[in-house]
Design a protein around this motif. Structure first.
Motif, PDB file in Angstrom:
ATOM      1  N   SER A 140     -57.446  22.353 -87.554  1.00  0.00           N
ATOM      2  CA  SER A 140     -58.267  21.348 -88.233  1.00  0.00           C
ATOM      3  C   SER A 140     -59.119  21.994 -89.322  1.00  0.00           C
ATOM      4  N   PRO A 141     -59.129  21.410 -90.524  1.00  0.00           N
ATOM      5  CA  PRO A 141     -59.980  21.960 -91.587  1.00  0.00           C
ATOM      6  C   PRO A 141     -61.466  21.833 -91.292  1.00  0.00           C
ATOM      7  N   LEU A 142     -61.824  20.897 -90.406  1.00  0.00           N
ATOM      8  CA  LEU A 142     -63.237  20.592 -90.170  1.00  0.00           C
ATOM      9  C   LEU A 142     -63.764  21.032 -88.813  1.00  0.00           C
ATOM     10  N   PHE A 143     -62.882  21.308 -87.861  1.00  0.00           N
ATOM     11  CA  PHE A 143     -63.328  21.672 -86.520  1.00  0.00           C
ATOM     12  C   PHE A 143     -62.920  23.079 -86.102  1.00  0.00           C
ATOM     13  N   SER A 144     -61.987  23.686 -86.814  1.00  0.00           N
ATOM     14  CA  SER A 144     -61.533  25.030 -86.443  1.00  0.00           C
ATOM     15  C   SER A 144     -62.270  26.082 -87.256  1.00  0.00           C
ATOM     16  N   LEU A 170     -56.264  13.246 -93.435  1.00  0.00           N
ATOM     17  CA  LEU A 170     -56.772  13.666 -92.130  1.00  0.00           C
ATOM     18  C   LEU A 170     -56.724  12.532 -91.107  1.00  0.00           C
ATOM     19  N   PRO A 171     -56.526  12.871 -89.837  1.00  0.00           N
ATOM     20  CA  PRO A 171     -56.661  11.870 -88.776  1.00  0.00           C
ATOM     21  C   PRO A 171     -58.071  11.284 -88.790  1.00  0.00           C
ATOM     22  N   ARG A 172     -58.213  10.089 -88.263  1.00  0.00           N
ATOM     23  CA  ARG A 172     -59.502   9.397 -88.329  1.00  0.00           C
ATOM     24  C   ARG A 172     -60.630  10.217 -87.709  1.00  0.00           C
ATOM     25  N   GLY A 173     -60.355  10.880 -86.584  1.00  0.00           N
ATOM     26  CA  GLY A 173     -61.395  11.669 -85.928  1.00  0.00           C
ATOM     27  C   GLY A 173     -61.894  12.804 -86.781  1.00  0.00           C
ATOM     28  N   ASP A 174     -60.976  13.453 -87.500  1.00  0.00           N
ATOM     29  CA  ASP A 174     -61.365  14.548 -88.383  1.00  0.00           C
ATOM     30  C   ASP A 174     -62.085  14.017 -89.623  1.00  0.00           C
ATOM     31  N   ALA A 197     -65.673  24.441 -83.555  1.00  0.00           N
ATOM     32  CA  ALA A 197     -66.595  23.411 -83.080  1.00  0.00           C
ATOM     33  C   ALA A 197     -66.630  23.384 -81.556  1.00  0.00           C
ATOM     34  N   THR A 198     -67.808  23.224 -80.996  1.00  0.00           N
ATOM     35  CA  THR A 198     -67.986  23.213 -79.547  1.00  0.00           C
ATOM     36  C   THR A 198     -67.132  22.132 -78.901  1.00  0.00           C
ATOM     37  N   GLY A 199     -66.328  22.530 -77.914  1.00  0.00           N
ATOM     38  CA  GLY A 199     -65.517  21.578 -77.170  1.00  0.00           C
ATOM     39  C   GLY A 199     -64.275  21.094 -77.880  1.00  0.00           C
ATOM     40  N   HIS A 200     -63.971  21.656 -79.055  1.00  0.00           N
ATOM     41  CA  HIS A 200     -62.803  21.187 -79.811  1.00  0.00           C
ATOM     42  C   HIS A 200     -61.515  21.730 -79.211  1.00  0.00           C
ATOM     43  N   TRP A 201     -60.598  20.821 -78.872  1.00  0.00           N
ATOM     44  CA  TRP A 201     -59.261  21.205 -78.447  1.00  0.00           C
ATOM     45  C   TRP A 201     -58.361  21.098 -79.666  1.00  0.00           C
ATOM     46  N   GLY A 202     -57.765  22.206 -80.074  1.00  0.00           N
ATOM     47  CA  GLY A 202     -56.963  22.201 -81.283  1.00  0.00           C
ATOM     48  C   GLY A 202     -55.653  21.464 -81.152  1.00  0.00           C
ATOM     49  N   ARG A 203     -55.138  21.354 -79.924  1.00  0.00           N
ATOM     50  CA  ARG A 203     -53.827  20.726 -79.741  1.00  0.00           C
ATOM     51  C   ARG A 203     -53.713  20.192 -78.330  1.00  0.00           C
ATOM     52  N   ALA A 204     -52.880  19.186 -78.171  1.00  0.00           N
ATOM     53  CA  ALA A 204     -52.773  18.522 -76.872  1.00  0.00           C
ATOM     54  C   ALA A 204     -52.132  19.411 -75.819  1.00  0.00           C
ATOM     55  N   VAL A 205     -51.376  20.429 -76.236  1.00  0.00           N
ATOM     56  CA  VAL A 205     -50.649  21.241 -75.271  1.00  0.00           C
ATOM     57  C   VAL A 205     -51.387  22.515 -74.873  1.00  0.00           C
ATOM     58  N   TYR A 207     -53.367  25.136 -72.846  1.00  0.00           N
ATOM     59  CA  TYR A 207     -53.567  25.322 -71.415  1.00  0.00           C
ATOM     60  C   TYR A 207     -54.458  26.531 -71.207  1.00  0.00           C
ATOM     61  N   GLY A 208     -54.923  26.692 -69.992  1.00  0.00           N
ATOM     62  CA  GLY A 208     -55.897  27.749 -69.753  1.00  0.00           C
ATOM     63  C   GLY A 208     -57.273  27.252 -70.142  1.00  0.00           C
ATOM     64  N   ALA A 209     -58.195  28.191 -70.285  1.00  0.00           N
ATOM     65  CA  ALA A 209     -59.568  27.832 -70.610  1.00  0.00           C
ATOM     66  C   ALA A 209     -59.690  27.442 -72.079  1.00  0.00           C
ATOM     67  N   LEU A 210     -60.752  26.717 -72.384  1.00  0.00           N
ATOM     68  CA  LEU A 210     -61.034  26.352 -73.770  1.00  0.00           C
ATOM     69  C   LEU A 210     -61.321  27.624 -74.565  1.00  0.00           C
ATOM     70  N   PRO A 211     -60.702  27.788 -75.735  1.00  0.00           N
ATOM     71  CA  PRO A 211     -60.974  28.974 -76.544  1.00  0.00           C
ATOM     72  C   PRO A 211     -62.178  28.793 -77.456  1.00  0.00           C
ATOM     73  N   ASP A 212     -62.785  29.896 -77.827  1.00  0.00           N
ATOM     74  CA  ASP A 212     -63.784  29.945 -78.893  1.00  0.00           C
ATOM     75  C   ASP A 212     -63.243  30.857 -79.977  1.00  0.00           C
ATOM     76  N   ALA A 213     -63.782  30.723 -81.185  1.00  0.00           N
ATOM     77  CA  ALA A 213     -63.291  31.553 -82.279  1.00  0.00           C
ATOM     78  C   ALA A 213     -64.333  31.671 -83.378  1.00  0.00           C
ATOM     79  N   ILE A 214     -64.312  32.804 -84.058  1.00  0.00           N
ATOM     80  CA  ILE A 214     -65.062  32.966 -85.301  1.00  0.00           C
ATOM     81  C   ILE A 214     -64.081  33.452 -86.357  1.00  0.00           C
ATOM     82  N   ALA A 215     -64.306  33.059 -87.614  1.00  0.00           N
ATOM     83  CA  ALA A 215     -63.343  33.380 -88.669  1.00  0.00           C
ATOM     84  C   ALA A 215     -64.047  33.675 -89.982  1.00  0.00           C
TER      85      ALA A 215
END
Length: 265
Positions: A140-144, A170-174, A197-205, A207-215
């Motif tokens: 996501s351009p706005l949440f990742s 963009l999808p409506r949510g984004d 973004a806190t709690g953002h799931w990048g994709r429906a598939v 699995y495992g724990a929610l990831p965090d990232a800095i870029a």
């Protein structure tokens, strides 16, 4: 009656095409799977795959060693030449950064319209506890972290043009987050990095724990050509802790990649 002679076929090319056909139809395969589906011995396959890798028609994933179609493989929709070059000049550096930080690294390339696509990754589920098959995903351009780092590095004119396109695609949510973008970009400039973004799931598939990232962006000349991140299991570290410990190395890797990309071939 004139006799027509059949031209002999090149067996090496046939074998290479067989390998490409298997990989193209399977998505990602191991050496053992290639051997089973082509009836070729592994030493022969290693030579074929090494040749195809050198031409970027195949790539071998770092997280699990599987072969997949590379960035130079001819496609109907085309692949920007910058992607091939970016992957080539970044390959060793993202591994060094990942080993140094003990975290996964994603490399993303600009694909136009204000978006990036992950084109290489060191993710390993056993090592990092996060979804490993990230290559080919468009964050996501706005949440990742990758998307925001890239947007923030665009010139004012390029960003304005990108946002016009994003508002339409963009999808409506984004798209609902677009009004908050100026504040997000200001915070990124102050911190020196973008965060997922806190709690953002990048994709429906996932699995495992929610990831965090800095870029941070990868700059070649005056415009970004992509972005690079550190990504990890959110339960293991805070964003602030990772930024304090590893931001300097992340920026250094982005600079090294940008300089290598800009250098004459």
């Amino acid at each position: 009656m004139k006799r027509i002679e059949m031209t002999k076929l090149n067996r090496s090319i046939e074998r290479g095409l067989d390998v490409l056909r298997v990989v193209h139809t399977s998505g990602a395969v191991s050496l053992a799977q290639l051997a089973a589906r082509t009836d070729l011995p592994k030493p022969t396959l290693l030579r074929i795959c090494a040749t195809l890798e050198a031409q970027r028609w195949l790539s071998r994933r770092k997280n699990d060693g599987l072969y997949q179609i590379g960035s130079a493989f001819p496609r109907a929709d085309g692949m920007p030449k910058l992607v091939d070059r970016l992957v080539a000049v970044s390959k060793d550096e993202i591994v060094k950064l990942s080993n140094k930080a003990g975290l996964a690294v994603d490399l993303a390339a600009s694909i136009g319209g204000g978006q990036v696509e992950i084109v290489d990754s060191t993710r390993s589920f056993s090592d990092h506890g996060i979804f490993p098959d990230a290559v080919g995903f468009r964050p996501s351009p706005l949440f990742s972290a990758l998307g925001l780092a890239y947007l923030n590095a665009l010139s004012a004119r390029s960003r304005s043009q990108a946002l016009q396109q994003l508002a339409e695609t963009l999808p409506r949510g984004d798209a609902s987050a677009l009004p908050q973008l100026p504040k997000l970009l200001q915070a990124i400039s102050q911190k020196g990095y973008a965060a997922r973004a806190t709690g953002h799931w990048g994709r429906a598939v996932d699995y495992g724990a929610l990831p965090d990232a800095i870029a941070v962006p990868i700059i070649a000349g005056t415009e970004p050509v992509g972005a690079i991140n550190l990504v990890w299991n959110a339960n293991d570290h805070s964003i602030e802790d990772v930024a304090e410990r590893h931001l300097r190395n992340l920026r250094a890797s982005a600079r090294i990649i940008g300089e290598a990309y800009s250098s004459p071939e």
